[in-house]
Motif scaffolding. Structure first.
Motif, PDB file in Angstrom:
ATOM      1  N   GLY A 259      -4.113  48.934 -83.518  1.00 30.36           N
ATOM      2  CA  GLY A 259      -4.031  47.738 -84.341  1.00 30.36           C
ATOM      3  C   GLY A 259      -3.591  46.527 -83.547  1.00 30.36           C
ATOM      4  O   GLY A 259      -2.811  46.650 -82.591  1.00 30.36           O
TER       5      GLY A 259
ATOM      6  N   ILE B 163      -6.376  46.353 -78.933  1.00 33.92           N
ATOM      7  CA  ILE B 163      -7.632  45.979 -78.285  1.00 33.92           C
ATOM      8  C   ILE B 163      -7.507  46.094 -76.770  1.00 33.92           C
ATOM      9  O   ILE B 163      -8.382  46.641 -76.089  1.00 33.92           O
ATOM     10  CB  ILE B 163      -8.033  44.547 -78.692  1.00 33.92           C
ATOM     11  CG1 ILE B 163      -8.354  44.484 -80.193  1.00 33.92           C
ATOM     12  CG2 ILE B 163      -9.223  44.060 -77.868  1.00 33.92           C
ATOM     13  CD1 ILE B 163      -8.556  43.083 -80.714  1.00 33.92           C
TER      14      ILE B 163
ATOM     15  N   ALA C  87     -11.421  54.923 -81.875  1.00 36.77           N
ATOM     16  CA  ALA C  87     -10.309  54.209 -82.498  1.00 36.77           C
ATOM     17  C   ALA C  87     -10.301  54.404 -84.006  1.00 36.77           C
ATOM     18  O   ALA C  87     -11.345  54.396 -84.664  1.00 36.77           O
ATOM     19  CB  ALA C  87     -10.391  52.723 -82.173  1.00 36.77           C
TER      20      ALA C  87
ATOM     21  N   SER D  88      -8.747  52.371 -86.980  1.00 34.89           N
ATOM     22  CA  SER D  88      -8.159  51.063 -87.227  1.00 34.89           C
ATOM     23  C   SER D  88      -6.988  51.168 -88.202  1.00 34.89           C
ATOM     24  O   SER D  88      -7.076  51.823 -89.249  1.00 34.89           O
ATOM     25  CB  SER D  88      -9.222  50.119 -87.797  1.00 34.89           C
ATOM     26  OG  SER D  88      -8.676  48.843 -88.027  1.00 34.89           O
TER      27      SER D  88
ATOM     28  N   THR E 211      -3.433  48.841 -89.936  1.00 29.34           N
ATOM     29  CA  THR E 211      -2.978  47.478 -90.230  1.00 29.34           C
ATOM     30  C   THR E 211      -1.825  47.058 -89.327  1.00 29.34           C
ATOM     31  O   THR E 211      -1.657  45.873 -89.045  1.00 29.34           O
ATOM     32  CB  THR E 211      -2.543  47.371 -91.698  1.00 29.34           C
ATOM     33  OG1 THR E 211      -1.514  48.335 -91.969  1.00 29.34           O
ATOM     34  CG2 THR E 211      -3.717  47.622 -92.624  1.00 29.34           C
TER      35      THR E 211
ATOM     36  N   GLN F 219       0.572  46.847 -85.781  1.00 30.64           N
ATOM     37  CA  GLN F 219       0.261  46.475 -84.403  1.00 30.64           C
ATOM     38  C   GLN F 219       0.715  47.559 -83.441  1.00 30.64           C
ATOM     39  O   GLN F 219       1.843  48.036 -83.517  1.00 30.64           O
ATOM     40  CB  GLN F 219       0.940  45.152 -84.059  1.00 30.64           C
ATOM     41  CG  GLN F 219       0.633  44.649 -82.657  1.00 30.64           C
ATOM     42  CD  GLN F 219       1.029  43.203 -82.472  1.00 30.64           C
ATOM     43  OE1 GLN F 219       0.352  42.286 -82.915  1.00 30.64           O
ATOM     44  NE2 GLN F 219       2.153  42.990 -81.800  1.00 30.64           N
TER      45      GLN F 219
ATOM     46  N   GLU G  26      -4.301  56.102 -93.646  1.00 35.53           N
ATOM     47  CA  GLU G  26      -4.528  56.023 -92.210  1.00 35.53           C
ATOM     48  C   GLU G  26      -4.251  57.359 -91.537  1.00 35.53           C
ATOM     49  O   GLU G  26      -4.976  57.783 -90.633  1.00 35.53           O
ATOM     50  CB  GLU G  26      -3.652  54.925 -91.602  1.00 35.53           C
ATOM     51  CG  GLU G  26      -4.082  53.526 -92.010  1.00 35.53           C
ATOM     52  CD  GLU G  26      -3.069  52.460 -91.655  1.00 35.53           C
ATOM     53  OE1 GLU G  26      -3.444  51.275 -91.586  1.00 35.53           O
ATOM     54  OE2 GLU G  26      -1.881  52.817 -91.443  1.00 35.53           O
TER      55      GLU G  26
END
Length: 316
Positions: free
Chosen positions: A60, A65, A80, A82, A84, A86, A114
């Protein structure tokens, strides 16, 4: 193919610093930024050996990234999930005498959705894998029973699974019946509730975890070597490292070496030892390549010195 799962990955920033002096400004002599997390490191070591690997990661934010980009540049395929939150960042400080200080952030919490998606993704990706390695801490919001679901998904996909968890979860992990678990001395001592001053004590503790359901126990004993207790037998080995620059990721490199060599028997233990010895001589969490390995320095025996006094007996 070796599939790795890192439930709580990170960006690892490693600095080589002079002796720590609290309250002063320190100037680093070296800096590295690497994709981090124990399973991530396993994939990096597998890729460095020229073996195909895929890393399944909950990612996240901008750090996620960058982590995926850094892994891709090292030859690791990334799948990955995804989230919410970080992706976290960790800091490691290495002093000239090899003393390591780590600052690990807790990382994001995963929602139930998730967490379930991460399991579903592993099940789909594991159909092409010979081994699944799940390593490191669980993120907030995920309980130890998650491992049982993970093992079931890996087995349903036809893969074998190795678990190297962080935290007091070894009894639950063993009960999930993975093919391999990889604790260190302190984790073993915590699991059985007593110190482990000798190699013989470690053997007994490993056998207790096998009685709980683990197929094999690959125990990391730091500078004292490694021990493998399995249905095939009990094996002990050492591999000297003339210079220790950083121990970050060394255990992950050893698990990669173990799985690359088949994940069973004395040959796999020897590979694990060679990879660990090479890793500790590299900066930060750099992973060894075949050119860094010195298998001629590895010694493995089927007759472990059970009375060997360990440097770190572990603290339950």
């Amino acid at each position: 193919m070796i599939l790795t799962v890192t439930p709580n990955p990170s960006l690892d920033r490693a600095y080589e610093v002079p002796p720590l002096d609290r309250g002063r400004v320190l100037r680093a002599g070296g800096e590295r930024v690497d994709p981090g997390g124990k399973g991530v490191n396993v994939s990096r070591a597998v890729a460095a050996a020229g073996v195909r690997t895929t890393a399944v990661l909950p990612l996240g934010g901008a750090p996620g990234i960058l982590l995926a980009e850094l892994l891709g540049a090292q030859g690791v395929d990334v799948t990955a999930v995804s989230i919410t939150g970080q992706t976290r960042s960790n800091i490691a400080l290495t002093e000239p005498d090899g003393t390591l200080t780590k600052i690990n952030s807790p990382g994001p919490a995963l929602s139930p959705q998730e967490s379930a998606l991460l399991l579903d993704t592993v099940r789909s990706a594991a159909t092409e894998a010979t081994w699944v390695a799940c390593c490191g801490s669980l993120p907030r919001g995920v309980g130890p029973d998650w491992y049982a679901d993970l093992v079931a998904r890996a087995h349903a996909a036809g893969a074998r699974i190795a678990l190297d968890p962080s935290g007091p979860t070894l009894p639950e992990v063993a009960a999930a019946r993975p093919e391999v678990i990889k604790p260190d001395a302190s984790e073993l001592a915590t699991a059985v509730g007593r110190p482990l001053p000798t190699l013989g004590d470690v053997v007994k503790a490993a056998e207790e975890l096998r009685d709980r359901g683990a197929g094999a126990v690959l125990a990391s004993l730091g500078g004292d070597g490694q021990l493998l207790v399995s249905a095939e037998g009990t094996y002990y080995g050492t591999a000297p490292a003339p210079v220790v620059r950083s121990t970050v990721g060394a255990g992950d490199a050893s698990l990669a070496g173990f799985l690359i060599a088949g994940g069973t028997g004395p040959g796999a233990l020897a590979s694990a030892l060679a990879h660990r010895a090479a890793a500790v001589q590299l900066p930060g969490s750099a992973m060894p390549t075949p050119a860094d390995l010195r298998p001629d320095r590895v010694r493995v025996t089927e007759d472990p010195p059970l009375d060997l006094q360990l440097t770190d007996p572990g603290t339950p």
